[in-house]
Design an enzyme around this catalytic site. Structure first.
Site, PDB file in Angstrom:
ATOM      1  CG  HIS A 129      -2.082  -0.921   1.100  1.00 17.37           C
ATOM      2  ND1 HIS A 129      -2.030  -2.238   1.499  1.00 17.37           N
ATOM      3  CD2 HIS A 129      -3.338  -0.737   0.615  1.00 17.37           C
ATOM      4  CE1 HIS A 129      -3.185  -2.819   1.267  1.00 17.37           C
ATOM      5  NE2 HIS A 129      -4.006  -1.938   0.739  1.00 17.37           N
ATOM      6  CE  LYS A 163      -3.974  -0.278   4.588  1.00 19.65           C
ATOM      7  NZ  LYS A 163      -5.247   0.389   4.927  1.00 19.65           N
TER       8      LYS A 163
END
Length: 258
Positions: free
Chosen positions: A162, A166
């Site tokens: 990600h 995040k």
């Protein structure tokens, strides 16, 4: 206003998911859906306190109470603390909520479960069609391994990637994938270590890889997204589905009938 119209509000309208939800609602014709409210943090409002929606300007508020009479369902992709606060307000005013926030503690998950006895909630770590199909495939393949007594001969790794901002690690989706495997193993009275590996880099939208390794062979299941459109589209679909429900906690499996 049409009495059959579903009035939506979005928490975190200036965030990554909020902007994608707004874009879809602005560009796709949905006669039964109306974006009627939006909230953001006070710091975000200093930069932008209005949004352009359907040729009009919709004012953004910092407090959910300020728009409580203008929506039926809240879509929330914020953070655990804010989502729980919004959840309590939704309970008090009998509003439904779609939760895409991840990283909840065990105690916070218990709060969500308890409040679902009063209002209808969809809780999902991932709203894309593809990942929910993958969860079903994963359930089936793990069942096959167990039926063939291969459960102790296979190493299982989940690799997720990600964007670098995040916060939760591993991702909520990775934990959902892991939980599916563990639950199948439990059916066969077997405990299995499933290792999760996280990569946080640049602006990656999201990739999940489930790797089954056994002697001389590997099976690899991969899901990738190239943008956040599928997540935003899924959350709107979830809100429409939730509209007729009174109470209970649901997942995207219920929405997509997988």
């Amino acid at each position: 206003m049409n009495k059959n119209q579903i009035r939506l509000a979005v928490a975190g309208i200036n965030g990554r998911m909020g902007k994608n939800i707004l874009k879809i609602l602005n560009t796709q014709i949905r006669k039964n859906v109306l974006l009627n409210g939006a909230i953001e943090t006070k710091s975000s409002l200093k930069k932008r306190n209005k949004i352009f929606y359907k040729s009009n300007f919709l004012k953004i508020k910092s407090n959910l109470i300020d728009i409580i009479d203008y929506f039926d369902i809240l879509i929330d992709f914020t953070n655990p603390k804010s989502t729980i606060e919004h959840l309590h307000i939704c309970k008090s005013y009998n509003k439904k909520i779609v939760i895409g926030t991840t990283g909840f503690s065990i105690q916070q998950k218990l709060i969500i479960e308890k409040i679902s006895k009063n209002i209808a909630i969809i809780l999902s770590s991932n709203f894309s069609l593809g990942i929910n199909i993958l969860l079903k495939i994963l359930e089936n393949i793990t069942e096959i391994f167990c039926k063939n007594k291969l459960e102790n001969k296979i190493d299982i790794d989940i690799i997720e990637k990600h964007h670098k901002n995040k916060i939760d690690t591993p991702s909520g989706t990775a934990l959902s994938l892991k939980n599916v495997i563990i639950q199948i193993y439990k059916k066969y009275n077997f405990m299995k270590e499933v290792k999760c590996h996280s990569i946080r880099a640049a602006d990656l939208y999201g990739e999940h890889n489930v790797l089954f390794s056994f002697f001389g062979e590997q099976i690899e299941l991969i899901h990738k997204v190239s943008n956040r459109h599928s997540f935003a589209e899924g959350s709107i679909k979830a809100a429409i589905w939730l509209y007729t429900k009174k109470t209970g906690i649901y997942t995207m499996n219920h929405v997509l009938e997988i």
